[in-house]
Design a protein around this motif. Structure first.
Motif, PDB file in Angstrom:
ATOM      1  N   LEU A 219     -16.183  76.333  88.480  1.00  0.00           N
ATOM      2  CA  LEU A 219     -17.263  77.812  88.244  1.00  0.00           C
ATOM      3  C   LEU A 219     -18.969  77.301  87.817  1.00  0.00           C
ATOM      4  CD1 LEU A 219     -15.284  78.471  84.064  1.00  0.00           C
ATOM      5  CD2 LEU A 219     -14.537  79.209  86.834  1.00  0.00           C
ATOM      6  N   LYS A 220     -18.719  76.829  88.909  1.00  0.00           N
ATOM      7  CA  LYS A 220     -20.864  76.891  88.746  1.00  0.00           C
ATOM      8  C   LYS A 220     -21.186  78.051  89.295  1.00  0.00           C
ATOM      9  CE  LYS A 220     -21.077  73.674  92.879  1.00  0.00           C
ATOM     10  NZ  LYS A 220     -19.731  74.356  93.797  1.00  0.00           N
ATOM     11  N   ASP A 221     -20.676  78.778  90.867  1.00  0.00           N
ATOM     12  CA  ASP A 221     -21.051  79.779  91.005  1.00  0.00           C
ATOM     13  C   ASP A 221     -20.589  81.122  89.939  1.00  0.00           C
ATOM     14  OD1 ASP A 221     -22.290  77.880  92.707  1.00  0.00           O
ATOM     15  OD2 ASP A 221     -21.355  78.025  93.615  1.00  0.00           O
ATOM     16  N   SER A 222     -20.375  81.029  88.948  1.00  0.00           N
ATOM     17  CA  SER A 222     -19.234  81.905  88.879  1.00  0.00           C
ATOM     18  C   SER A 222     -20.084  82.817  87.531  1.00  0.00           C
ATOM     19  CB  SER A 222     -17.627  82.037  88.280  1.00  0.00           C
ATOM     20  OG  SER A 222     -17.498  81.641  88.518  1.00  0.00           O
TER      21      SER A 222
ATOM     22  N   ARG B 194     -17.110  89.978  83.539  1.00  0.00           N
ATOM     23  CA  ARG B 194     -16.732  88.752  83.472  1.00  0.00           C
ATOM     24  C   ARG B 194     -15.539  87.087  84.019  1.00  0.00           C
ATOM     25  NH1 ARG B 194     -21.742  87.173  80.183  1.00  0.00           N
ATOM     26  NH2 ARG B 194     -21.912  85.374  81.345  1.00  0.00           N
ATOM     27  N   THR B 195     -16.495  86.234  84.221  1.00  0.00           N
ATOM     28  CA  THR B 195     -15.139  85.111  83.857  1.00  0.00           C
ATOM     29  C   THR B 195     -15.187  84.662  83.335  1.00  0.00           C
ATOM     30  OG1 THR B 195     -15.368  84.928  87.271  1.00  0.00           O
ATOM     31  CG2 THR B 195     -14.658  83.218  84.980  1.00  0.00           C
TER      32      THR B 195
ATOM     33  N   GLN C 264     -11.161  93.835  76.523  1.00  0.00           N
ATOM     34  CA  GLN C 264     -12.543  93.936  76.272  1.00  0.00           C
ATOM     35  C   GLN C 264     -13.201  93.916  77.794  1.00  0.00           C
ATOM     36  OE1 GLN C 264     -13.160  94.225  73.270  1.00  0.00           O
ATOM     37  NE2 GLN C 264     -11.847  95.114  73.372  1.00  0.00           N
ATOM     38  N   GLY C 265     -12.089  94.436  78.988  1.00  0.00           N
ATOM     39  CA  GLY C 265     -13.002  94.122  80.656  1.00  0.00           C
ATOM     40  C   GLY C 265     -13.702  93.008  80.537  1.00  0.00           C
ATOM     41  N   ALA C 266     -13.184  91.353  80.597  1.00  0.00           N
ATOM     42  CA  ALA C 266     -13.255  90.045  81.389  1.00  0.00           C
ATOM     43  C   ALA C 266     -11.775  90.388  82.766  1.00  0.00           C
ATOM     44  CB  ALA C 266     -12.726  89.301  80.387  1.00  0.00           C
ATOM     45  N   LYS C 267     -13.867  90.307  83.755  1.00  0.00           N
ATOM     46  CA  LYS C 267     -13.081  90.267  85.144  1.00  0.00           C
ATOM     47  C   LYS C 267     -11.259  89.102  85.862  1.00  0.00           C
ATOM     48  CE  LYS C 267     -15.579  88.578  87.939  1.00  0.00           C
ATOM     49  NZ  LYS C 267     -16.923  88.226  89.278  1.00  0.00           N
ATOM     50  N   GLU C 268     -11.646  87.911  84.445  1.00  0.00           N
ATOM     51  CA  GLU C 268     -10.750  86.868  85.110  1.00  0.00           C
ATOM     52  C   GLU C 268     -10.619  86.730  83.696  1.00  0.00           C
ATOM     53  OE1 GLU C 268     -10.367  83.991  87.981  1.00  0.00           O
ATOM     54  OE2 GLU C 268     -12.541  83.899  87.815  1.00  0.00           O
ATOM     55  N   VAL C 269      -9.924  86.055  83.187  1.00  0.00           N
ATOM     56  CA  VAL C 269      -9.833  84.727  81.785  1.00  0.00           C
ATOM     57  C   VAL C 269      -9.158  83.315  82.468  1.00  0.00           C
ATOM     58  CG1 VAL C 269      -9.084  84.989  79.592  1.00  0.00           C
ATOM     59  CG2 VAL C 269      -9.599  87.104  80.405  1.00  0.00           C
TER      60      VAL C 269
END
Ligand code: PRP
Ligand code: HPA
Length: 185
Positions: free
Chosen positions: A39-42, A100-101, A125-130
């Motif tokens: 996740l460092k670049d997310s 968001r992720t 709520q619209g999160a791109k990735e959970v």
């Protein structure tokens, strides 16, 4: 009150230590390395699930090697019991998560009802990735969905009632420095 303290001291004296502190620390470090790698670049938005996720989140975050935005939420379904009931939202997240992720961090995936409900909410709520991270996955066949797993798991633990590292028994012993199982449960 004194009776409760005596009872809780007895619970610890009779408990089985399933995972000691050193093993937990190693598992947390391994998870931090995995999460950093993935996740460092997310630019993920992290949510600590209160109350149980508090200790794990507090020890995980300083080991993540990227800029982290961390928030919290509170959903509960066990209260003072050893079996889960209806999920109650005590605090829904307010942070904007659209696009968001999101990484949800909790102490335990037991039946998984809690994490599934939180993940569903974040998606709504619209999160791109959970994604989900749990210190402990309890091994049994009562999961909310077959083969339900977190994206990041620290330890697999047998099907007993656990306490320590954030997990409580009747509200106590979240502070226990290892993963313990209550005698007889
Ligand atoms: O996978 P499940 O069977 O849903 O159980 C897991 C959830 O249960 C515990 O929370 P609890 O309801 O005890 O709330 P608390 O953390 O505030 O004590 C734990 O912290 C997880 O959030
Ligand atoms: O085994 C457990 N211990 C404490 N809290 C929990 N919440 C779900 N399962 C557990």
């Amino acid at each position: 009150m004194t009776d409760t303290v005596a009872e809780m001291s007895q619970v610890m004296a009779e408990a089985d230590c399933l995972i000691d502190e050193q093993q937990v620390q190693t598992a947390i470090q391994d998870m931090a390395d995995d999460i950093t790698g993935r996740l460092k670049d997310s630019n993920p938005l992290l949510f600590c699930v209160m109350n149980g996720g508090l200790i794990f989140t507090g020890q995980l975050l300083p080991r993540l090697r990227f800029p982290v935005q961390a928030e919290y939420l509170h959903a509960t379904r066990y209260r003072q019991e050893t079996t889960g009931g209806i999920l109650e939202w005590k605090l829904q997240p307010t942070a904007e998560m659209k696009g968001r992720t999101v990484l949800i961090i909790d102490d335990i995936l037991d039946e998984g009802t809690t994490l599934c409900a939180i993940a569903d909410y974040c998606r709504s709520q619209g999160a791109k990735e959970v994604l989900t991270a749990v210190l402990v996955d309890k091994q049994h066949d009562r999961k909310a969905h077959p083969n339900l797993k977190a994206d990041f798991t620290g330890l697999h633990v047998e099907d007993r009632f656990l306490f320590g590292y954030g997990m409580d028994y009747k509200g106590y012993w979240r502070n226990a420095p290892g993963i313990y199982a209550v005698k007889g449960l």
